[in-house]
Design a protein around this motif. Structure first.
Motif, PDB file in Angstrom:
ATOM      1  N   LEU A   3       0.846  -1.185   0.000  1.00  0.00           N
ATOM      2  CA  LEU A   3       0.000   0.000   0.000  1.00  0.00           C
ATOM      3  C   LEU A   3       0.883   1.237   0.000  1.00  0.00           C
ATOM      4  CD1 LEU A   3      -2.928   1.113   0.234  1.00  0.00           C
ATOM      5  CD2 LEU A   3      -2.675   0.932   2.712  1.00  0.00           C
ATOM      6  N   ASN A   4       0.504   2.245  -0.754  1.00  0.00           N
ATOM      7  CA  ASN A   4       1.243   3.512  -0.841  1.00  0.00           C
ATOM      8  C   ASN A   4       2.660   3.323  -1.379  1.00  0.00           C
ATOM      9  OD1 ASN A   4      -0.990   4.801   0.361  1.00  0.00           O
ATOM     10  ND2 ASN A   4      -0.188   4.367   2.405  1.00  0.00           N
ATOM     11  N   GLY A   5       2.878   2.288  -2.182  1.00  0.00           N
ATOM     12  CA  GLY A   5       4.215   2.017  -2.687  1.00  0.00           C
ATOM     13  C   GLY A   5       5.129   1.378  -1.662  1.00  0.00           C
ATOM     14  N   VAL A   6       4.579   1.018  -0.508  1.00  0.00           N
ATOM     15  CA  VAL A   6       5.353   0.376   0.559  1.00  0.00           C
ATOM     16  C   VAL A   6       5.098  -1.123   0.497  1.00  0.00           C
ATOM     17  CG1 VAL A   6       5.617   0.146   3.066  1.00  0.00           C
ATOM     18  CG2 VAL A   6       5.230   2.405   2.051  1.00  0.00           C
ATOM     19  N   ASN A   7       6.145  -1.915   0.473  1.00  0.00           N
ATOM     20  CA  ASN A   7       6.002  -3.365   0.515  1.00  0.00           C
ATOM     21  C   ASN A   7       5.650  -3.740   1.957  1.00  0.00           C
ATOM     22  OD1 ASN A   7       6.258  -6.148   0.571  1.00  0.00           O
ATOM     23  ND2 ASN A   7       7.978  -6.158  -0.872  1.00  0.00           N
ATOM     24  N   THR A   8       4.380  -3.581   2.264  1.00  0.00           N
ATOM     25  CA  THR A   8       3.908  -3.764   3.640  1.00  0.00           C
ATOM     26  C   THR A   8       4.223  -5.157   4.188  1.00  0.00           C
ATOM     27  OG1 THR A   8       2.153  -2.216   3.062  1.00  0.00           O
ATOM     28  CG2 THR A   8       1.937  -3.350   5.157  1.00  0.00           C
ATOM     29  N   PRO A   9       4.014  -6.225   3.412  1.00  0.00           N
ATOM     30  CA  PRO A   9       4.378  -7.543   3.950  1.00  0.00           C
ATOM     31  C   PRO A   9       5.861  -7.642   4.323  1.00  0.00           C
ATOM     32  CG  PRO A   9       2.946  -7.796   2.044  1.00  0.00           C
ATOM     33  CD  PRO A   9       3.331  -6.342   2.113  1.00  0.00           C
ATOM     34  N   ALA A  13       7.349  -8.219   8.031  1.00  0.00           N
ATOM     35  CA  ALA A  13       8.253  -9.358   8.226  1.00  0.00           C
ATOM     36  C   ALA A  13       9.575  -8.890   8.831  1.00  0.00           C
ATOM     37  CB  ALA A  13       8.491 -10.081   6.905  1.00  0.00           C
ATOM     38  N   THR A  14      10.084  -7.759   8.357  1.00  0.00           N
ATOM     39  CA  THR A  14      11.330  -7.207   8.889  1.00  0.00           C
ATOM     40  C   THR A  14      11.180  -6.879  10.363  1.00  0.00           C
ATOM     41  OG1 THR A  14      11.968  -6.334   6.733  1.00  0.00           O
ATOM     42  CG2 THR A  14      13.007  -5.327   8.670  1.00  0.00           C
ATOM     43  N   ILE A  15      10.078  -6.251  10.724  1.00  0.00           N
ATOM     44  CA  ILE A  15       9.825  -5.930  12.130  1.00  0.00           C
ATOM     45  C   ILE A  15       9.825  -7.202  12.966  1.00  0.00           C
ATOM     46  CG2 ILE A  15       8.087  -5.055  13.759  1.00  0.00           C
ATOM     47  CD1 ILE A  15       7.315  -3.013  11.521  1.00  0.00           C
ATOM     48  N   GLY A  16       9.192  -8.248  12.462  1.00  0.00           N
ATOM     49  CA  GLY A  16       9.142  -9.513  13.186  1.00  0.00           C
ATOM     50  C   GLY A  16      10.506 -10.152  13.353  1.00  0.00           C
ATOM     51  N   VAL A  17      11.307 -10.151  12.291  1.00  0.00           N
ATOM     52  CA  VAL A  17      12.641 -10.751  12.355  1.00  0.00           C
ATOM     53  C   VAL A  17      13.525  -9.980  13.328  1.00  0.00           C
ATOM     54  CG1 VAL A  17      14.766 -11.176  11.039  1.00  0.00           C
ATOM     55  CG2 VAL A  17      12.550 -11.819  10.069  1.00  0.00           C
ATOM     56  N   VAL A  18      13.506  -8.644  13.245  1.00  0.00           N
ATOM     57  CA  VAL A  18      14.352  -7.836  14.119  1.00  0.00           C
ATOM     58  C   VAL A  18      13.899  -7.959  15.575  1.00  0.00           C
ATOM     59  CG1 VAL A  18      15.111  -5.482  14.649  1.00  0.00           C
ATOM     60  CG2 VAL A  18      15.067  -6.274  12.280  1.00  0.00           C
ATOM     61  N   ALA A  19      12.601  -8.095  15.802  1.00  0.00           N
ATOM     62  CA  ALA A  19      12.109  -8.283  17.165  1.00  0.00           C
ATOM     63  C   ALA A  19      12.694  -9.548  17.779  1.00  0.00           C
ATOM     64  CB  ALA A  19      10.581  -8.331  17.183  1.00  0.00           C
ATOM     65  N   GLY A  20      12.864 -10.582  16.963  1.00  0.00           N
ATOM     66  CA  GLY A  20      13.418 -11.839  17.450  1.00  0.00           C
ATOM     67  C   GLY A  20      14.930 -11.902  17.452  1.00  0.00           C
ATOM     68  N   GLN A  21      15.583 -11.030  16.668  1.00  0.00           N
ATOM     69  CA  GLN A  21      17.042 -11.002  16.569  1.00  0.00           C
ATOM     70  C   GLN A  21      17.517  -9.548  16.587  1.00  0.00           C
ATOM     71  OE1 GLN A  21      18.704 -13.770  13.520  1.00  0.00           O
ATOM     72  NE2 GLN A  21      16.539 -14.059  12.979  1.00  0.00           N
ATOM     73  N   PRO A  22      17.514  -8.923  17.754  1.00  0.00           N
ATOM     74  CA  PRO A  22      17.817  -7.489  17.842  1.00  0.00           C
ATOM     75  C   PRO A  22      19.177  -7.092  17.270  1.00  0.00           C
ATOM     76  CG  PRO A  22      17.098  -8.353  19.969  1.00  0.00           C
ATOM     77  CD  PRO A  22      17.192  -9.506  19.031  1.00  0.00           C
ATOM     78  N   GLN A  23      20.125  -8.007  17.216  1.00  0.00           N
ATOM     79  CA  GLN A  23      21.447  -7.673  16.670  1.00  0.00           C
ATOM     80  C   GLN A  23      21.352  -7.273  15.201  1.00  0.00           C
ATOM     81  OE1 GLN A  23      20.418 -10.739  17.498  1.00  0.00           O
ATOM     82  NE2 GLN A  23      21.103 -12.221  15.995  1.00  0.00           N
ATOM     83  N   LEU A  24      20.306  -7.695  14.503  1.00  0.00           N
ATOM     84  CA  LEU A  24      20.138  -7.344  13.099  1.00  0.00           C
ATOM     85  C   LEU A  24      19.743  -5.876  12.920  1.00  0.00           C
ATOM     86  CD1 LEU A  24      18.315 -10.517  11.734  1.00  0.00           C
ATOM     87  CD2 LEU A  24      20.753  -9.943  11.612  1.00  0.00           C
ATOM     88  N   ALA A  25      19.371  -5.217  13.988  1.00  0.00           N
ATOM     89  CA  ALA A  25      18.948  -3.816  13.920  1.00  0.00           C
ATOM     90  C   ALA A  25      20.121  -2.848  13.843  1.00  0.00           C
ATOM     91  CB  ALA A  25      18.077  -3.471  15.124  1.00  0.00           C
ATOM     92  N   ILE A  96       5.767   8.499   7.377  1.00  0.00           N
ATOM     93  CA  ILE A  96       4.330   8.648   7.132  1.00  0.00           C
ATOM     94  C   ILE A  96       3.842   7.567   6.180  1.00  0.00           C
ATOM     95  CG2 ILE A  96       2.593  10.130   6.043  1.00  0.00           C
ATOM     96  CD1 ILE A  96       4.267  12.538   7.165  1.00  0.00           C
ATOM     97  N   ALA A  97       4.565   7.342   5.096  1.00  0.00           N
ATOM     98  CA  ALA A  97       4.162   6.323   4.117  1.00  0.00           C
ATOM     99  C   ALA A  97       4.148   4.929   4.736  1.00  0.00           C
ATOM    100  CB  ALA A  97       5.091   6.362   2.906  1.00  0.00           C
ATOM    101  N   ASN A  98       5.198   4.596   5.489  1.00  0.00           N
ATOM    102  CA  ASN A  98       5.262   3.268   6.119  1.00  0.00           C
ATOM    103  C   ASN A  98       4.151   3.075   7.144  1.00  0.00           C
ATOM    104  OD1 ASN A  98       7.493   2.280   4.715  1.00  0.00           O
ATOM    105  ND2 ASN A  98       8.948   3.039   6.220  1.00  0.00           N
ATOM    106  N   ILE A  99       3.970   4.055   8.010  1.00  0.00           N
ATOM    107  CA  ILE A  99       2.966   3.927   9.068  1.00  0.00           C
ATOM    108  C   ILE A  99       1.563   3.864   8.462  1.00  0.00           C
ATOM    109  CG2 ILE A  99       1.958   5.100  11.079  1.00  0.00           C
ATOM    110  CD1 ILE A  99       4.937   6.236  11.469  1.00  0.00           C
ATOM    111  N   ALA A 100       1.311   4.692   7.455  1.00  0.00           N
ATOM    112  CA  ALA A 100       0.005   4.665   6.788  1.00  0.00           C
ATOM    113  C   ALA A 100      -0.246   3.295   6.179  1.00  0.00           C
ATOM    114  CB  ALA A 100      -0.075   5.747   5.722  1.00  0.00           C
TER     115      ALA A 100
END
Length: 181
Positions: A3-9, A13-25, A96-100
């Motif tokens: 949506l809005n040109g953002v690859n929302t999936p 998915a990135t948020i989920g992976v980083v939540a589980g592996q904080p060193q990737l942040a 704004i684009a990502n959050i929207a």
């Protein structure tokens, strides 16, 4: 769905992976600058580290900074302080684009006007009572989308709360300088 040109999936998915592996942040972004003449500098941005490895952008970005003639330059590019304003607008707008997209809000348009006031007496060494940098920065957004005004305002507020550039400008960041002569 994207949506809005953002690859929302991919974003979720990135948020989920980083939540589980904080060193990737942990990321390191880089820029290389080379003086050309006068107040003109050419910068190149290509490589960066993050997500556990070294990466490169699809292509190098070459950008120029200079001062206009009224400030003793040749106007070969925006001033460094204008790039700061551009960076702030870019960071907030991307947020704004990502959050929207994550919230399911379809955006029609987002425009940012960014202004910064600076008194050159500090930079020119004419006054030690005037700071060298911006005295004030103002950002005005014009935003339209498939949501009520309060929801659109909330997108901007959340972007401000998560913006790296806004954080650096409002909270400062340690900067160290080394010289190899």
């Amino acid at each position: 769905m994207p949506l809005n040109g953002v690859n929302t999936p991919a974003l979720l998915a990135t948020i989920g992976v980083v939540a589980g592996q904080p060193q990737l942040a942990k990321f390191q972004f880089r820029a290389h600058g080379q003086w050309k003449a006068g107040t003109h500098m050419q910068g190149t941005m290509l490589g960066f580290a993050g997500a556990g490895g070294e990466h490169a952008h699809k292509a190098a970005t070459v950008a120029h900074t200079d001062h206009p003639a009224v400030l003793c330059g040749e106007d070969a590019g925006p001033t460094p302080v204008e790039w700061i304003l551009h960076g702030l607008a870019g960071c907030l707008t991307a947020g704004i684009a990502n959050i929207a997209a994550v919230r399911g809000v379809k955006l029609h348009s987002v425009e940012a006007e960014v202004e910064g006031d600076i008194d050159l007496q500090g930079i020119l060494g004419l006054s030690d009572k005037v700071r060298n940098g911006f005295e004030d920065i103002r950002v005005t957004f014009r935003i339209a989308g498939d949501a009520p005004a309060e929801t659109l305002k909330a997108l901007v507020a959340q972007s401000q709360a998560r913006s790296a550039v806004f954080d650096m400008l409002t909270n400062g960041v340690p900067v160290s300088i080394a010289v190899e002569a």
